[in-house]
Write an enzyme that holds these catalytic residues in place. Structure first.
Site, PDB file in Angstrom:
ATOM      1  N   HIS A 174       6.467   5.020  22.948  1.00  0.00           N
ATOM      2  CA  HIS A 174       6.234   4.830  24.389  1.00  0.00           C
ATOM      3  C   HIS A 174       6.942   3.600  24.942  1.00  0.00           C
ATOM      4  O   HIS A 174       7.041   2.555  24.308  1.00  0.00           O
ATOM      5  CB  HIS A 174       4.744   4.841  24.717  1.00  0.00           C
ATOM      6  CG  HIS A 174       3.929   3.672  24.251  1.00  0.00           C
ATOM      7  ND1 HIS A 174       3.787   2.510  24.987  1.00  0.00           N
ATOM      8  CD2 HIS A 174       3.157   3.487  23.153  1.00  0.00           C
ATOM      9  CE1 HIS A 174       2.975   1.684  24.370  1.00  0.00           C
ATOM     10  NE2 HIS A 174       2.578   2.239  23.243  1.00  0.00           N
TER      11      HIS A 174
ATOM     12  N   ASP B 283       4.776  -3.952  21.844  1.00  0.00           N
ATOM     13  CA  ASP B 283       3.898  -2.786  21.933  1.00  0.00           C
ATOM     14  C   ASP B 283       4.165  -2.123  23.287  1.00  0.00           C
ATOM     15  O   ASP B 283       3.631  -2.541  24.304  1.00  0.00           O
ATOM     16  CB  ASP B 283       2.436  -3.223  21.821  1.00  0.00           C
ATOM     17  CG  ASP B 283       1.451  -2.079  21.943  1.00  0.00           C
ATOM     18  OD1 ASP B 283       1.859  -0.908  21.876  1.00  0.00           O
ATOM     19  OD2 ASP B 283       0.257  -2.364  22.130  1.00  0.00           O
TER      20      ASP B 283
ATOM     21  N   GLU C 273       1.409   5.534  27.896  1.00  0.00           N
ATOM     22  CA  GLU C 273       0.557   5.555  26.700  1.00  0.00           C
ATOM     23  C   GLU C 273      -0.618   4.609  26.836  1.00  0.00           C
ATOM     24  O   GLU C 273      -1.723   4.894  26.370  1.00  0.00           O
ATOM     25  CB  GLU C 273       1.386   5.190  25.464  1.00  0.00           C
ATOM     26  CG  GLU C 273       0.661   5.381  24.134  1.00  0.00           C
ATOM     27  CD  GLU C 273      -0.154   4.178  23.679  1.00  0.00           C
ATOM     28  OE1 GLU C 273      -0.930   4.304  22.721  1.00  0.00           O
ATOM     29  OE2 GLU C 273      -0.024   3.084  24.303  1.00  0.00           O
ATOM     30  N   GLU C 274      -0.392   3.471  27.480  1.00  0.00           N
ATOM     31  CA  GLU C 274      -1.383   2.411  27.467  1.00  0.00           C
ATOM     32  C   GLU C 274      -2.677   2.761  28.208  1.00  0.00           C
ATOM     33  O   GLU C 274      -3.671   2.053  28.064  1.00  0.00           O
ATOM     34  CB  GLU C 274      -0.790   1.119  28.054  1.00  0.00           C
ATOM     35  CG  GLU C 274       0.267   0.463  27.181  1.00  0.00           C
ATOM     36  CD  GLU C 274      -0.282  -0.093  25.880  1.00  0.00           C
ATOM     37  OE1 GLU C 274      -1.509  -0.135  25.731  1.00  0.00           O
ATOM     38  OE2 GLU C 274       0.516  -0.486  25.024  1.00  0.00           O
TER      39      GLU C 274
ATOM     40  N   HIS D  19      -0.745  -7.286  22.517  1.00  0.00           N
ATOM     41  CA  HIS D  19      -1.174  -7.392  23.911  1.00  0.00           C
ATOM     42  C   HIS D  19      -1.229  -8.851  24.368  1.00  0.00           C
ATOM     43  O   HIS D  19      -2.183  -9.289  25.015  1.00  0.00           O
ATOM     44  CB  HIS D  19      -2.530  -6.703  24.133  1.00  0.00           C
ATOM     45  CG  HIS D  19      -2.424  -5.210  24.197  1.00  0.00           C
ATOM     46  ND1 HIS D  19      -3.355  -4.425  24.833  1.00  0.00           N
ATOM     47  CD2 HIS D  19      -1.493  -4.357  23.714  1.00  0.00           C
ATOM     48  CE1 HIS D  19      -3.004  -3.148  24.738  1.00  0.00           C
ATOM     49  NE2 HIS D  19      -1.871  -3.101  24.049  1.00  0.00           N
TER      50      HIS D  19
ATOM     51  N   ASP E 157       4.391   3.530  16.713  1.00  0.00           N
ATOM     52  CA  ASP E 157       3.700   2.500  17.484  1.00  0.00           C
ATOM     53  C   ASP E 157       3.617   1.233  16.636  1.00  0.00           C
ATOM     54  O   ASP E 157       4.336   1.108  15.642  1.00  0.00           O
ATOM     55  CB  ASP E 157       2.305   3.001  17.901  1.00  0.00           C
ATOM     56  CG  ASP E 157       1.893   2.485  19.272  1.00  0.00           C
ATOM     57  OD1 ASP E 157       1.899   1.251  19.466  1.00  0.00           O
ATOM     58  OD2 ASP E 157       1.540   3.301  20.145  1.00  0.00           O
TER      59      ASP E 157
END
Length: 353
Positions: free
Chosen positions: A68, A178, A210-211, A320, A233
């Protein structure tokens, strides 16, 4: 340039990482990905923000490789007094990592840089100093009056942390690893397959959104009707303080590609990948996923009548946050393993459990 930096296509990866592409606003990263793919593959896109690159016979069933393009971000919810902006999170933020950061807002008439504001420690009372920051206690200051800010930054304007990718020692550090690194890996794996007589139609997909629920993977998988797939991922690197190897497996930097093991993913593809890794001497690790994988695989697996799929992950520190960290050796291992797995497949593979 170190030996690790030579393992991967640094120019392409850093170009992807530099682009601001929060969930639902992936256009900038998608354009970089498409431009790179167009040099060696058939390229297309859909209305939802997914981009596709494929090699192999056009009429053959697809094997899908998903990574993603979106990153966690912020969205303006209100312009208050003095032009201070209130924001909501797009994806899973720990507000502590936002304090004092610079933010790039993707405003309609051009990007605007702001800073995340919080009361200085000098004016916090003793009880406030003990409390964790909450997103609703923070604001973005763009140095504009309320009138100017409202004219230039409408509600709904997205933003991301303003942070350049760089090398720290032999590690790559950046926001959006990410999972911009996953989108990078699937396209580099496709590139590694080029120039050969492929038995299969292999499609790399830079997926959107995706998130917040892997919605782009759902749309893309429905379109492609793949007979098998891989989602790429990141996973938690387990030598950093506070990350349990009992929960996440033994996944240090330099350990290679991490493979998910669980009821949702395909045990057939897992066995094939382990065999390919062992034959080609590609390092890998295993991690248990007792329920969902929390990747694009979850929606791909349940697309239409079901897609047998695997999850390949890169060990990542500080997920994140404005400064995530990965090891180039692990990125290279993921590329090599996916390409080796595709090459190992029979012309008409059987993925029946």
């Amino acid at each position: 340039m170190s030996s690790q930096q030579q393992h991967i296509n640094r120019e392409f990866l850093f170009a992807l990482l530099r682009e601001a592409a929060p969930r639902g606003f992936e256009r900038r990263a998608a354009d970089v990905w498409k431009r790179e793919a167009s040099g060696f593959a058939r390229v297309s896109e859909d209305h939802y923000g997914n981009v596709y690159a494929e090699l192999g016979p056009e009429d053959a069933p697809a094997i899908a490789l998903l990574g993603h393009l979106d990153e966690i971000g912020l969205i303006v919810s209100h312009v208050g007094d003095e032009g201070f902006l209130s924001v909501l999170g797009i994806g899973g933020w720990d507000p502590q990592v936002l304090v004092g950061q610079r933010v790039r807002l993707l405003a309609p008439d051009g990007d605007i840089i702001g800073v995340v504001g919080k009361k200085a420690i000098h004016v916090l009372d003793p009880e406030e100093r003990k409390q964790a920051s909450r997103l609703e206690d923070l604001w973005i200051d763009v140095g504009l009056s309320q009138e100017e800010a409202r004219a230039r930054i409408p509600v709904g304007t997205p933003g991301v942390i303003e942070q350049e990718p760089l090398w720290v020692g032999d590690k790559i550090v950046s926001r959006a690893l990410d999972n911009r690194v996953g989108a990078f890996i699937v396209l580099e794996a496709l590139r590694a397959l080029g120039g050969e007589d492929l038995k299969h139609r292999v499609v790399a997909v830079g997926t959107s959104q995706e998130e917040i629920g892997s919605y782009g993977a759902q749309v893309g998988s429905h379109r492609l009707r793949p007979v098998a797939g891989v989602a790429v991922d990141v996973t938690h690197e387990t030598r950093q303080p506070g990350v349990s190897e009992k929960k996440y497996g033994v996944v240090p930097f330099g350990s290679g590609a991490n493979l998910a093991v669980g009821p949702l993913t395909s045990p057939v593809i897992l066995r094939q990948m382990i065999a390919a890794a062992q034959e080609k001497e590609i390092p890998y690790t295993l991690s248990a996923n007792p329920r969902l994988t929390y990747t694009d695989a979850d929606t791909m697996i349940l697309s239409r009548s079901g897609v047998p799929a695997a999850v390949v992950s890169v060990p990542n520190r500080y997920m994140h946050s404005p400064n995530e960290m990965v090891d180039a050796r692990d990125v290279r291992a993921c590329i090599d393993l996916i390409a080796a797995w595709v090459r190992s497949l029979d012309a008409e593979p059987d993925f029946t459990r």
